[in-house]
Write a protein that holds these residues in place. Structure first.
Motif, PDB file in Angstrom:
ATOM      1  N   VAL A 467      36.851  34.523 -74.616  1.00 33.82           N
ATOM      2  CA  VAL A 467      35.351  34.445 -74.998  1.00 33.82           C
ATOM      3  C   VAL A 467      35.305  33.436 -76.369  1.00 33.82           C
ATOM      4  N   GLU A 468      36.263  33.844 -77.157  1.00 28.81           N
ATOM      5  CA  GLU A 468      36.440  32.901 -78.630  1.00 28.81           C
ATOM      6  C   GLU A 468      36.652  31.403 -78.271  1.00 28.81           C
ATOM      7  N   LEU A 469      37.526  31.038 -77.109  1.00 23.74           N
ATOM      8  CA  LEU A 469      37.880  29.829 -76.897  1.00 23.74           C
ATOM      9  C   LEU A 469      36.977  29.115 -75.921  1.00 23.74           C
ATOM     10  N   LEU A 470      36.079  29.607 -75.489  1.00 26.76           N
ATOM     11  CA  LEU A 470      35.294  28.940 -74.169  1.00 26.76           C
ATOM     12  C   LEU A 470      34.293  27.939 -74.980  1.00 26.76           C
ATOM     13  N   PRO A 471      33.852  28.021 -76.108  1.00 27.45           N
ATOM     14  CA  PRO A 471      32.847  26.799 -76.588  1.00 27.45           C
ATOM     15  C   PRO A 471      33.896  25.751 -77.081  1.00 27.45           C
ATOM     16  N   HIS A 472      35.040  25.879 -77.116  1.00 29.17           N
ATOM     17  CA  HIS A 472      36.025  24.841 -77.400  1.00 29.17           C
ATOM     18  C   HIS A 472      37.018  24.208 -76.682  1.00 29.17           C
ATOM     19  N   VAL A 473      36.800  24.647 -75.226  1.00 32.64           N
ATOM     20  CA  VAL A 473      37.672  24.078 -74.157  1.00 32.64           C
ATOM     21  C   VAL A 473      37.797  22.591 -74.058  1.00 32.64           C
ATOM     22  N   PHE A 474      36.705  21.781 -74.599  1.00 30.19           N
ATOM     23  CA  PHE A 474      36.706  20.561 -74.329  1.00 30.19           C
ATOM     24  C   PHE A 474      36.837  19.854 -75.514  1.00 30.19           C
ATOM     25  N   ASP A 475      37.415  20.502 -76.772  1.00 28.59           N
ATOM     26  CA  ASP A 475      37.743  19.807 -77.769  1.00 28.59           C
ATOM     27  C   ASP A 475      39.253  19.515 -77.452  1.00 28.59           C
ATOM     28  N   ALA A 488      53.750  25.266 -67.835  1.00 26.35           N
ATOM     29  CA  ALA A 488      54.398  23.901 -67.244  1.00 26.35           C
ATOM     30  C   ALA A 488      54.178  22.810 -68.563  1.00 26.35           C
ATOM     31  N   GLY A 489      53.716  23.362 -69.658  1.00 30.75           N
ATOM     32  CA  GLY A 489      53.436  22.406 -70.605  1.00 30.75           C
ATOM     33  C   GLY A 489      52.151  21.967 -70.658  1.00 30.75           C
ATOM     34  N   SER A 490      51.601  21.596 -71.907  1.00 33.23           N
ATOM     35  CA  SER A 490      50.070  20.972 -71.928  1.00 33.23           C
ATOM     36  C   SER A 490      50.017  20.308 -73.290  1.00 33.23           C
ATOM     37  N   SER A 491      49.171  19.081 -73.257  1.00 30.97           N
ATOM     38  CA  SER A 491      49.082  18.264 -74.428  1.00 30.97           C
ATOM     39  C   SER A 491      47.800  18.731 -75.021  1.00 30.97           C
ATOM     40  N   GLY A 492      46.794  19.502 -74.457  1.00 32.99           N
ATOM     41  CA  GLY A 492      45.662  19.984 -74.912  1.00 32.99           C
ATOM     42  C   GLY A 492      44.576  18.829 -75.055  1.00 32.99           C
ATOM     43  N   LEU A 493      44.905  17.681 -74.079  1.00 37.02           N
ATOM     44  CA  LEU A 493      43.790  16.867 -74.198  1.00 37.02           C
ATOM     45  C   LEU A 493      43.395  16.579 -72.467  1.00 37.02           C
ATOM     46  N   GLY A 494      43.546  17.348 -71.678  1.00 35.36           N
ATOM     47  CA  GLY A 494      43.191  16.899 -70.407  1.00 35.36           C
ATOM     48  C   GLY A 494      41.791  17.319 -70.348  1.00 35.36           C
ATOM     49  N   LEU A 495      41.071  18.275 -70.742  1.00 33.91           N
ATOM     50  CA  LEU A 495      39.645  18.530 -70.567  1.00 33.91           C
ATOM     51  C   LEU A 495      38.792  17.588 -71.429  1.00 33.91           C
ATOM     52  N   SER A 496      39.494  17.200 -72.751  1.00 37.01           N
ATOM     53  CA  SER A 496      39.056  16.082 -73.619  1.00 37.01           C
ATOM     54  C   SER A 496      38.656  14.983 -72.857  1.00 37.01           C
ATOM     55  N   ILE A 497      39.665  14.428 -72.031  1.00 42.06           N
ATOM     56  CA  ILE A 497      39.601  13.463 -71.209  1.00 42.06           C
ATOM     57  C   ILE A 497      38.765  13.449 -70.097  1.00 42.06           C
ATOM     58  N   VAL A 498      38.373  14.634 -69.356  1.00 45.03           N
ATOM     59  CA  VAL A 498      37.591  14.896 -68.573  1.00 45.03           C
ATOM     60  C   VAL A 498      36.152  14.697 -68.963  1.00 45.03           C
ATOM     61  N   GLN A 499      35.875  15.210 -70.003  1.00 41.09           N
ATOM     62  CA  GLN A 499      34.344  15.065 -70.588  1.00 41.09           C
ATOM     63  C   GLN A 499      34.215  13.682 -71.018  1.00 41.09           C
ATOM     64  N   ALA A 500      35.183  12.954 -71.649  1.00 39.78           N
ATOM     65  CA  ALA A 500      34.988  11.510 -72.072  1.00 39.78           C
ATOM     66  C   ALA A 500      34.515  10.704 -70.939  1.00 39.78           C
ATOM     67  N   ILE A 501      35.215  10.965 -69.760  1.00 42.86           N
ATOM     68  CA  ILE A 501      35.063  10.053 -68.631  1.00 42.86           C
ATOM     69  C   ILE A 501      33.878  10.200 -67.979  1.00 42.86           C
ATOM     70  N   VAL A 502      33.563  11.404 -67.669  1.00 42.23           N
ATOM     71  CA  VAL A 502      32.454  11.686 -67.050  1.00 42.23           C
ATOM     72  C   VAL A 502      31.029  11.456 -67.869  1.00 42.23           C
ATOM     73  N   ALA A 503      31.161  11.606 -69.272  1.00 45.05           N
ATOM     74  CA  ALA A 503      30.131  10.989 -70.166  1.00 45.05           C
ATOM     75  C   ALA A 503      29.747   9.553 -69.840  1.00 45.05           C
ATOM     76  N   SER A 504      31.269   8.741 -69.905  1.00 40.59           N
ATOM     77  CA  SER A 504      30.948   7.265 -69.778  1.00 40.59           C
ATOM     78  C   SER A 504      30.654   6.983 -68.309  1.00 40.59           C
ATOM     79  N   SER A 505      30.686   8.017 -67.542  1.00 33.11           N
ATOM     80  CA  SER A 505      30.221   7.673 -65.951  1.00 33.11           C
ATOM     81  C   SER A 505      28.715   8.211 -65.907  1.00 33.11           C
ATOM     82  N   GLY A 506      28.123   8.655 -66.945  1.00 36.22           N
ATOM     83  CA  GLY A 506      26.607   9.002 -66.809  1.00 36.22           C
ATOM     84  C   GLY A 506      26.318  10.299 -66.292  1.00 36.22           C
ATOM     85  N   GLY A 507      27.394  11.166 -66.366  1.00 36.17           N
ATOM     86  CA  GLY A 507      27.302  12.662 -65.992  1.00 36.17           C
ATOM     87  C   GLY A 507      27.525  13.451 -66.908  1.00 36.17           C
TER      88      GLY A 507
END
Length: 529
Positions: A467-475, A488-507
Motif C-alpha cells: 500500500v505504501e508503494l502504490l502511489p509511487h510505482v510510476f516514479d 532478475a534485476g530492475s533499474s526502476g525505470l520501466g514503469l516510468s517509461i510506460v507512463q511517459a510513452i502513454v502520456a506522449s501518445s495521448g493516453g
C-alpha cells in the motif's frame, strides 16, 4: 478504466441551513434584512409602548374628570330629569331615537343609581361604557355601566372585581368579568358612604393598539422585502470585483502547473487591485502571488531543463564507452578455454554489467527525450498483433508463469509509435514476470467498452503491491520490496517509461492492486472508422 479525481464533498460541520454553507452574498442580504427587522421591531415596540402610555394618561385624565363629578351624585338624577323636556307621546320616535339623541327614558336603574350614590354616572358628559360603583367593607353596594347612553346594572359576578379597589385616587387596571378590562379609580365618599369607583373601558385603547401593531407589521414586512431587494442589487454590484478575482484564481487553478514550461500571464484586472478597498487588496495580493509563483515555476523549469540536458548528454556520451567495453569483453571472451577460470568469470560479469548499464543509459536517454517533448512517430498500430507477439516472447522467457490472452474478436488499431507502444507492453509484462513468484497467472487483454478508447490491461494474481508503494510505482527508480522482489534485476525505470510513452501518445495509465489481483490499465485512443 481511467483515473478520476473525486471533488471534495460539502463541509461536514453543518447542514444546508448552516451559516457556513451560505454564500457571502446570501449572508450579507440576510444580515441586512435581519437588521431591518430588528430596527422595525424596536421602533414598533417603542411606538406601541409610547402610544399606550399616552392613551393611558389621557384615559386617566378622563377617568379623574368622571370621578370628580361624584359630589354632584345627589342632584344628578334631578338634573337629568329637569334637562329632559316633556315629550308628546304622539311625537316620540321610540326608544331607538331616544338613545340616538343621547336621552333614555326614565327607568328603575336610573332611580336606583341616584339612590345608591352613583347618580353621577347619569351626569352630562359621561362617555359610553363608563362604569360606576359604590363599595363598603369589601363588598359592592351598587354598580352600573352606561350601555350607549343608558345605564345598565352590572351583575354581581362582574362587580365583584371592583370590591377591592382602594379609595386612594390612583388609577389602576381591573378586569371586570364579561365587561372586559377597565381603567378604574376609587375615591372616598365619606366614612359612611364607602368608596365611589369610576371606570372607563380599555377596549378602544386596546383596539387602537391592535390596529397600530397590524399596520407596523405590514410596514415592517414591506420594509424587509424592499431592503432585501435593494441589498441583493447592492451586494451583487459590490461583489462583482470579487467575482472577477475568483475567476482569475479559477483560471490559474485550471492550468497544468506540475510539469513543463508554465506561462502565468493571467492577472487580476487593474481596476480590481485598488488597495483602498478590501477586494482591491485581495486582487493586488493575488497578482503578487502569481508573479512570485510564476518566477518560481520558471526557475524550476530552467533547472529541469538543465537536468534533462545533462542526463541526455551524459547518456549519449556513455553509449560509446559502454559499447567499447562490451566489444572488448566479447572479443577477449571468444575463446574462454584460453583464459583462467577466474578471468573468464570476471570477463563474463563485465560483459553482463555492461549490457545492463547500456539498457539503463538507453532508458535514461529515452526519458530525457520524452521529457523534452520530442514528438513520437504517429502511425496506425495493430495493437492486437503487438500484444500477441509480446505475450509470446514473455512466455518464452518466463516459463514458470502462466500467460493468458483476453482479446476481442476484431483487431484493435490505435494511433501511435509502434516501437514505443511495444516497449510499453514489454515493460508491463516484464514487470509482472519480475515482481511475482513462479506459478503466477498473467493475463493481457484489450477492451473497447468506451467509445473512441481502448483499454490495454495486464493483470496478475500475485501478492500485490504494498500500500505504501502504490502511489509511487510510476516514479523513477522506484523498486518493490521483498514481496515483489527483483530476482532478475530492475533499474526502476520501466514503469516510468510506460507512463511517459502513454502520456506522449495521448493516453493515460492507472494501477490498482490488492493481494491476489494487480491490474495495470493503459487507455489509448483508437483509430476512428
Amino acid at each position: 478504466m481511467t483515473s478520476s479525481i473525486t471533488p471534495p464533498g460539502p463541509p461536514t460541520g453543518g447542514g444546508a441551513w448552516s451559516l457556513s454553507a451560505w454564500s457571502l452574498r446570501t449572508q450579507l442580504v440576510v444580515a441586512l434584512v435581519g437588521l431591518v427587522a430588528v430596527v422595525c421591531a424596536v421602533v414598533g415596540t417603542a411606538t406601541v409602548v409610547a402610544l399606550r402610555q399616552l392613551q393611558l394618561s389621557q384615559l386617566d385624565a378622563q377617568l379623574v374628570a368622571s370621578a370628580e363629578r361624584a359630589p354632584f351624585a345627589g342632584d344628578a338624577f334631578r338634573f337629568r330629569s329637569f334637562q329632559q323636556p316633556p315629550q308628546d307621546p304622539n311625537q316620540r320616535g321610540g326608544e331607538g331615537q331616544d338613545r340616538e339623541l343621547g336621552r333614555c327614558p326614565t327607568s328603575t336603574v336610573e332611580e336606583e343609581a341616584a339612590a345608591s350614590g352613583i347618580g353621577f354616572l347619569l351626569a352630562p358628559g359621561q362617555a359610553p361604557g363608563t362604569l360606576a360603583a359604590r363599595t363598603a367593607d369589601g363588598s359592592v353596594m351598587a354598580a352600573a355601566a352606561l350601555v350607549g347612553f343608558c345605564p345598565t346594572t352590572v351583575s354581581s359576578a362582574d362587580a365583584a372585581a371592583l370590591a377591592d379597589v382602594a379609595g386612594d385616587g390612583v388609577p389602576r387596571t381591573v378586569h371586570v368579568g364579561s365587561l372586559g378590562t377597565y381603567r378604574v379609580v376609587g375615591v372616598t365618599a365619606g366614612s359612611e358612604d364607602g368608596v365611589l369607583v369610576t371606570g372607563v373601558p380599555l377596549a378602544g385603547l386596546e383596539g387602537t393598539q391592535r390596529r397600530l401593531v397590524a399596520v407596523e407589521l405590514a410596514v415592517a414586512v414591506l420594509a424587509m422585502v424592499l431592503a432585501g431587494l435593494a441589498a441583493a442589487v447592492v451586494v451583487r454590484r459590490s461583489l462583482r470585483p470579487l467575482q472577477r478575482v475568483a475567476a482569475t484564481a479559477s483560471q490559474v487553478s485550471g492550468m497544468p502547473l506540475d510539469r513543463g514550461e508554465v506561462d502565468l500571464a493571467v492577472r487580476v484586472p487593474a481596476r480590481d487591485t485598488d488597495r483602498r478597498t478590501e477586494v482591491g487588496q485581495v486582487g493586488a495580493a493575488l497578482n503578487t502571488l502569481l508573479t512570485r509563483v510564476g518566477s518560481a515555476l520558471s526557475a524550476r523549469h530552467a533547472s529541469e531543463l538543465q537536468v534533462r540536458q545533462f542526463v541526455a548528454d551524459a547518456s549519449h556520451e556513455l553509449r560509446t564507452p559502454l559499447a567499447s567495453i562490451r566489444g572488448y569483453a566479447e572479443l577477449v571472451n571468444r575463446d574462454p578455454a584460453a583464459l583462467p577460470p577466474d578471468a573468464a568469470h570476471a570477463l563474463g560479469r563485465v560483459e553482463s554489467e555492461a549490457k545492463r548499464m547500456t539498457g539503463l543509459v538507453e532508458d535514461l536517454l529515452l526519458l530525457a527525450r520524452l521529457d523534452a517533448g520530442r514528438p513520437l512517430e504517429t502511425a496506425v498500430v495493430d495493437l492486437t498483433r503487438l500484444l500477441l507477439d509480446a505475450v509470446s516472447d514473455a512466455s518464452a522467457v518466463g516459463r514458470d508463469h502462466t500467460w493468458r490472452l483476453d482479446l476481442p474478436d476484431e483487431p484493435v488499431e490505435v494511433i501511435g509509435d509502434a516501437a514505443r507502444l511495444q516497449q510499453v507492453v514489454v515493460n508491463l509484462l516484464a514487470n509482472a514476470r519480475t515482481h511475482t513468484p513462479p506459478g503466477t497467472t498473467v493475463t493481457a487483454g484489450l477492451a473497447t467498452t468506451t467509445p473512441g478508447r481502448v483499454v490495454l490491461s495486464v493483470l496478475d494474481d500475485g501478492p500485490g503491491i504494498p500500500v505504501e508503494l502504490l502511489p509511487h510505482v510510476f516514479d523513477r527508480f522506484t523498486r518493490g520490496d521483498g514481496s515483489r522482489s527483483r530476482a532478475a534485476g530492475s533499474s526502476g525505470l520501466g514503469l516510468s517509461i510506460v507512463q511517459a510513452i502513454v502520456a506522449s501518445s495521448g493516453g493515460s495509465v492507472d494501477v490498482t492492486s490488492r493481494p491476489g489481483q494487480t491490474a495495470f490499465l493503459v487507455t489509448l485512443p483508437v483509430v476512428s472508422v
